[in-house]
Design an enzyme around this catalytic site. Structure first.
Site, PDB file in Angstrom:
ATOM      1  N   ILE A 141      73.604  79.204 -52.816  1.00  0.00           N
ATOM      2  CA  ILE A 141      74.952  78.719 -52.536  1.00  0.00           C
ATOM      3  C   ILE A 141      74.994  77.201 -52.406  1.00  0.00           C
ATOM      4  CG2 ILE A 141      76.884  78.847 -50.909  1.00  0.00           C
ATOM      5  CD1 ILE A 141      76.484  81.380 -52.445  1.00  0.00           C
ATOM      6  N   ASP A 290      70.631  88.691 -43.643  1.00  0.00           N
ATOM      7  CA  ASP A 290      69.772  88.202 -44.722  1.00  0.00           C
ATOM      8  C   ASP A 290      68.320  88.195 -44.251  1.00  0.00           C
ATOM      9  OD1 ASP A 290      68.461  86.890 -46.743  1.00  0.00           O
ATOM     10  OD2 ASP A 290      69.897  85.261 -46.919  1.00  0.00           O
TER      11      ASP A 290
END
Length: 441
Positions: A141, A290
């Protein structure tokens, strides 16, 4: 400035047209790799209900390189869906997605400088005493830069790649088409729930304001003790595309596996992470989902674990919390009927599944819970449990036992547990799981 300006790295495709062109190049590589016969077979597939196409190692390499250059949703799917090569992916898909996990490239200065000017203004550099142009980390990202503000604060600036947020939906749509082409999942398994959850998670991770709120909430829950450190957010240096937080020193936690570190350090780090995972589920009902090892640093001088990256933080519904509590209890007691009921409640099993599949799944669950039934310290370094689980899982996969995906919220929580166990294995650590579990059961 503490570093020379960044000159390497390829520009992140930032417009929908650019990203479509790069995915088109990936598709061209795919077409060249499978040939005319493969294209004809692909055209006849409909919804992908057939065996995956065959690709050469060279074609896989080119395809992975194209997708890694795009960063964003394509790369994030690799991180979400591949875990040590043992998820319920076809081997071909696991090879591609696994290759994407560690392929992040930094954006060049030609993209970074205009972005900083857009977010901070024309004279943005006056806000800093020092700014490190070379990123200290890069992911799917965005990338992280170290900076010192004019008033002396040492910050980590998480800077989002241009165009990534706007391209999530189109990237996911295109990835869905590609996934059917290469046969990511076993025959008969619907990938759509996983793709939908990944789409939702990516939108959340690209929302830096939401991540700042999650970081603040998590910091309040964890507190400021001797075991964990959660960096504080600096709102005056945060924008829609930049998240500013304390810069925290530490080494990547998996480096403790190196011979320079002691067994006591490895054991401490692994036990802290396992303790945190259980607190997230049973105390906080808020989980950073995550499992990437890069989200943890270890401070060798203080013995604290530094927690990073809260873009994938999710509240956990009470039904999921109680479901996992029931499943763990049943697995520790080797109560197969209760294990089956809990697996159905969590979406890991269907009520109408053939009995032989149910029994095989329960055998695998019993095997997977070995470390929870072990009294005293379980030595992950001396155990071959992961190999046994992988071998048995591969056998069941080949027999077609994996015919559905669980509820995505359960799936990503499961992967968080798996990531913690894999860290214990990487560190060759000793953990007393029954002792850690006891307060919650």
């Amino acid at each position: 400035m503490t570093q020379a300006p960044l000159t390497g790295g390829r520009a992140v495709p930032s417009t929908r047209l650019d990203r479509l062109w790069h995915l088109g190049r990936a598709t061209t590589d795919l077409a060249a790799g499978i040939g005319v016969r493969g294209l004809i077979d692909l055209a006849r597939r409909g919804n992908g209900q057939s065996n995956p196409i065959e690709l050469s190692p060279e074609t896989f390499q080119r395809l992975a390189d194209r997708l890694a250059h795009m960063r964003g949703a394509v790369m994030k799917m690799g991180q979400l869906m591949s875990m040590d090569g043992s998820d319920a992916l076809t081997p071909e898909a696991a090879a591609i997605l696994g290759a994407l996990c560690n392929r992040a490239e930094p954006m060049p200065l030609s993209q970074l400088a205009p972005l900083l000017e857009t977010e901070y203004g024309k004279d943005w550099n006056r806000r800093f005493r020092r700014f490190g142009f070379n990123p200290v980390a890069a992911a799917s990202i965005g990338q992280v830069h170290r900076a010192e503000t004019a008033d002396g604060r040492h910050l980590a600036l998480k800077i989002q790649f241009p165009g990534v947020r706007e391209s999530i939906d189109s990237d996911m749509d295109n990835l869905s088409l590609l996934s059917r082409a290469i046969g990511m999942m076993p025959k008969g398994m619907d990938l759509k729930p996983m793709l939908d959850e990944a789409r939702r998670q990516l939108h959340q991770e690209a929302d830096y304001a939401a991540e700042a709120d999650a970081l603040d909430a998590y910091r309040r829950l964890v507190g400021d003790g001797a075991d964990f450190l959660v960096p504080a957010v600096h709102r005056d240096f945060s924008t829609g595309r930049i998240l500013a937080m304390d810069f925290a020193e530490g080494i990547p936690i998996d480096r403790l596996a190196e011979t320079a570190f002691t067994r006591e350090e490895r054991d401490r780090a692994a036990n802290l992470v396992m303790t945190l995972v259980l607190r997230e589920l049973f105390e906080f009902s808020l989980v950073q989902t995550d499992p990437n090892f890069g989200n943890f640093l270890y401070q060798t001088d203080t013995g604290r674990v530094v927690l990073l990256d809260f873009g994938a933080t999710h509240p956990v519904p009470p039904a999921i919390v109680s479901g996992y509590r029931d499943l763990i209890r049943a697995a520790m007691a080797e109560n197969r009927e209760a294990m089956h009921e809990s697996a159905i409640a969590l979406g890991f099993a269907r009520e109408d599944a053939p009995r032989e599949q149910v029994e095989a799944m329960l055998d695998l669950m019993r095997l997977s819970s070995e470390m929870m039934r072990h009294q005293g310290l379980y030595d992950f370094g001396a155990s071959d449990l992961f190999k046994r689980i992988y071998d048995r899982g591969q056998q069941l996969y080949e027999e077609g036992a994996f015919s559905q995906l669980p509820d995505p919220s359960s799936m990503f929580l499961y992967r968080k547990f798996l990531g913690a166990f894999m860290l214990c294995r990487r560190l060759r650590a000793r953990v007393d799981l029954p002792l850690l579990l006891d307060p919650y059961l």
